[in-house]
Design an enzyme around this catalytic site. Structure first.
Site, PDB file in Angstrom:
ATOM      1  N   LYS A   1      38.064  -6.659 -38.366  1.00 46.51           N
ATOM      2  CA  LYS A   1      37.248  -7.316 -37.352  1.00 46.51           C
ATOM      3  C   LYS A   1      35.830  -7.609 -37.830  1.00 46.51           C
ATOM      4  CE  LYS A   1      39.725  -5.581 -33.275  1.00 46.51           C
ATOM      5  NZ  LYS A   1      40.884  -5.038 -33.974  1.00 46.51           N
TER       6      LYS A   1
ATOM      7  N   GLU B   1      29.829  -3.172 -31.083  1.00 50.19           N
ATOM      8  CA  GLU B   1      29.508  -4.404 -30.374  1.00 50.19           C
ATOM      9  C   GLU B   1      28.708  -4.078 -29.121  1.00 50.19           C
ATOM     10  OE1 GLU B   1      33.101  -6.322 -29.264  1.00 50.19           O
ATOM     11  OE2 GLU B   1      33.399  -7.293 -31.195  1.00 50.19           O
TER      12      GLU B   1
ATOM     13  N   HIS C   1      41.813  -1.076 -22.094  1.00 54.30           N
ATOM     14  CA  HIS C   1      41.687  -2.200 -23.021  1.00 54.30           C
ATOM     15  C   HIS C   1      43.032  -2.831 -23.354  1.00 54.30           C
ATOM     16  CE1 HIS C   1      37.515  -1.073 -23.516  1.00 54.30           C
ATOM     17  NE2 HIS C   1      37.877   0.141 -23.864  1.00 54.30           N
TER      18      HIS C   1
ATOM     19  N   ARG D   1      49.372 -13.975 -35.190  1.00 50.46           N
ATOM     20  CA  ARG D   1      50.782 -13.817 -34.834  1.00 50.46           C
ATOM     21  C   ARG D   1      51.000 -14.435 -33.462  1.00 50.46           C
ATOM     22  NH1 ARG D   1      49.946 -10.098 -30.904  1.00 50.46           N
ATOM     23  NH2 ARG D   1      48.385  -8.485 -31.266  1.00 50.46           N
TER      24      ARG D   1
END
Length: 671
Positions: free
Chosen positions: A116, A200, A235, A297
């Protein structure tokens, strides 16, 4: 086009790929572990090959074994589905080295988006907006704490190789950072083999909006519009819909363009999803969305895109992997209506959404048609095991607009009947019926915001449920008596009946049900014509009906009612529209038995591995204090103290495997 493909996956997505391949005349090869030998995807495929024991590390994650199976079967290509090896660059390269086609993007694109932090840096260079944060290599805990403080609380810790909510923690203050960091690193290492994290800025009111992209090897790339996946728990997505409610056309265009640019920046080929987080504190705005990650994907929620575009994305995958150009260009794609997907899970929302393990004694899905689609990998009689994701099915509905689609969703959820495991259907119905959801007042904290509405305290079964249970028991006894009489010397003897017949008397019975801790005792009077009168807490209910293959068609006080009834011994499950009730029929001979309880012991809620023991024997603990961390189904679950007391005995240590119901530790509460 390929003649034969192997599907390197299991369950729902394997069945989904087989369905499209069959429609295209392509033969399919399934792979299976020992736990999946009788699975639905194995039965559906043209052939199947065993790849190892139940644990994923010894079967579905064994790239070498899967490649060997593909070559032995004569398959020309491998579809990875989602999860497992679907985003593994080494697997894609190994397939190419073996002369097999990977039905997915190039290994270079997987690597570019696999971590990420690196992906965000790449997107910044491509002028795609990203969330403020730290994506570097320094993983020192004190350094990361400093970065978090510089970003500003709250922050989100995310495993760089994570997905599906694993390895992710929200932190609101410095004092909680170290424990959250350790947990995220542990989950990242355990689930993805990589403990590295990024930080983040946590947006207080965000919406999760993603764009479906597709690219071919001829330089063409398009997007198939957006999906809103904001309703999440831990999440992980619960409901997904397309298009995103209240999406301004300018924002749709900006996000679609950014997603296509992201795909082009890494030379993407095939199906992919670019995920964005949108700050909706001031509503949806074209300048308030940020790149989160790209999933290289097919997504779990791809059916909602198929429903609004009329396209088969698996067919697109197969065509692009075979070297064909994209079937359509951007100008050919249009949004038609609204679609919503609900993930039906074997889990208990009342227990923190813990997975529920067991046999599916009854599994009845709503009828499929133009408005309802059900994608599943299990059948009635199959078992939900601790080895794999506990998803039972994906329920997808479509209609002309969002309000109509919501009506379809509520109706379809109400028509589901599942017994044998706990499910989230009642929770999904509460979501679908919530006025804030209907008003599209969405953000990723929706479930927490309305937790009291969505997860109310358990309510006891009402008189109608008790009446259905009593009627079901009476009908079962009548059928058993009829079967016995049929095989007896005098099949017409009144003594062989179960209709309450008594000589010179009115027949009645007393039924004793346990509803949780509550006792529900009702008198059943037998009336003429096969009817019964049930005396409950609020009065009498006259009932008649028929029980066929677990379906109870009843008439209660003149009103027709339909329910499911599943009985295992004296354990009854009554399945009403959108709700299930579990009752225990207390037999007279069992009346003297006592429930000895656990005596202050805490039991494992499911099979798993102890990853942390947070207390020592003799330690004083407060109510709600974390005692152990149990890892099960790739997620960590905290075992907390039910009351203040002292730890008198620890039965397991970190690293130990435990079975469901195992006594983990004992607490003296002083009561």
């Amino acid at each position: 086009m390929f003649r034969k493909i192997l599907i390197a996956n299991r369950g729902e997505i394997a069945c989904r790929v087989i369905r499209t391949a069959r429609s295209m005349g392509i033969a399919t090869v399934a792979v299976y572990s020992d736990a999946d030998a009788q699975a639905r995807h194995v039965a559906m495929a043209d052939s199947a090959i065993r790849i190892g024991p139940a644990p994923v590390s010894e079967s579905y994650l064994r790239a070498d074994t899967i490649i060997e199976a593909a070559r032995a079967s004569g398959a020309e290509a491998v579809h990875p589905g989602y999860g497992f090896l679907s985003e593994n660059a080494e697997f894609a390269e190994a397939l190419a080295a073996a002369g097999l086609v990977f039905i997915g993007p190039p290994a270079s694109a997987i690597r570019a988006m696999g971590l990420k932090g690196a992906a965000k840096a790449l997107m910044e260079s491509a002028k795609v907006p990203v969330v403020p944060g730290y994506h570097g290599d320094n993983q020192d805990a004190d350094f990361l704490l400093g970065q978090a403080e510089a970003i500003g609380w709250p922050v989100l810790i995310k495993a760089v190789a994570g997905g599906g909510g694993k390895g992710m923690r929200r932190v609101d203050k410095a004092a909680d950072f170290a424990a959250a960091l350790a947990g995220a690193q542990r989950e990242g290492a355990g689930s993805f083999g990589n403990p590295k994290v990024l930080l983040e800025k946590y947006l207080v009111k965000p919406r999760h909006i993603e764009i479906q992209v597709f690219a071919d090897s001829h330089g063409n790339a398009v997007h198939l519009f957006e999906r809103d996946c904001s309703v999440q728990r831990r999440h992980q997505k619960v409901l997904e819909e397309a298009p995103a409610p209240d999406m301004p056309p300018a924002m749709r265009q900006a996000m679609g363009k950014a997603a296509v640019e992201a795909a082009k920046a890494i030379g993407y080929v095939g199906a992919g999803t670019v995920e964005f987080i949108a700050d909706v504190a001031d509503g949806l705005r074209p300048d308030r969305f940020y790149f989160m990650e790209m999933n290289t994907r097919l997504q779990v929620e791809h059916p909602v895109t198929e429903m609004i575009t009329g396209q088969d994305l698996v067919a697109w995958q197969l065509r692009v992997a075979a070297g064909e150009p994209l079937p359509l260009q951007q100008s050919d794609l249009h949004i038609q209506g609204h679609a919503i997907e609900a993930r039906i899970y074997a889990e208990d929302p009342a227990k923190g959404f813990l997975p529920s393990i067991g046999k599916l004694h009854q599994l009845r899905a709503p009828a499929e048609g133009p408005h309802v689609r059900v994608d599943t990998g299990v059948r009635e009689g199959d078992s939900v095991t601790p080895f794999y994701d506990p998803m039972i099915a994906k329920l997808i509905v479509w209609d002309a607009d969002r309000a109509a689609a919501l009506r379809q969703l509520r109706r379809a959820l109400g028509n589901y009947r599942i017994a044998g495991v706990a499910t989230n259907i009642g929770f999904l119905l509460a979501l679908a019926g919530h006025e804030a959801f209907a008003a599209a007042d969405l953000d990723t904290g929706f479930i927490e915001r309305f937790r009291a509405d969505l997860l109310p305290d358990r309510k006891p079964a009402d008189d109608q449920v008790i009446a259905l249970a009593a009627l079901g028991v009476v009908l079962q006894r009548r059928q058993a008596a009829t079967d016995t009489a049929r095989n007896s010397a005098d099949r017409y003897s009144p003594w062989a009946s179960a209709d309450g017949w008594r000589l010179n008397d009115t027949g009645f019975d007393e039924l004793h049900f346990k509803d949780g801790e509550d006792d529900r005792i009702c008198r059943v009077d037998y009336l003429a014509g096969g009817a019964i009168r049930i005396h409950g807490q609020a009065g009498a209910i006259e009932a008649r009906g028929a029980l066929t293959d677990g379906s109870l068609d009843a008439v209660l006080n003149g009103q027709r009612s339909h329910a499911g009834l599943v009985r295992q011994g004296n354990d009854l499950t009554i399945l009403c529209p959108g709700a299930s009730h579990r009752l225990l029929l207390v037999a007279p001979r069992d009346a003297g038995d006592e429930d000895v309880g656990t005596g202050g012991a805490l039991a494992a809620p499911m099979p798993g591995k102890i990853v942390q023991v947070l207390v020592a024997e003799g330690a004083a603990v407060a109510k709600g204090q974390a005692l152990m961390v149990l890892e099960a189904m790739k997620m960590e679950h905290t075992i907390a103290a039910p009351a203040a007391g002292k730890v008198s005995k620890l039965h397991y240590a970190a690293g130990d495997q435990v079975v469901e119901g195992a006594t983990l530790l004992a607490i003296e509460t002083g009561e």
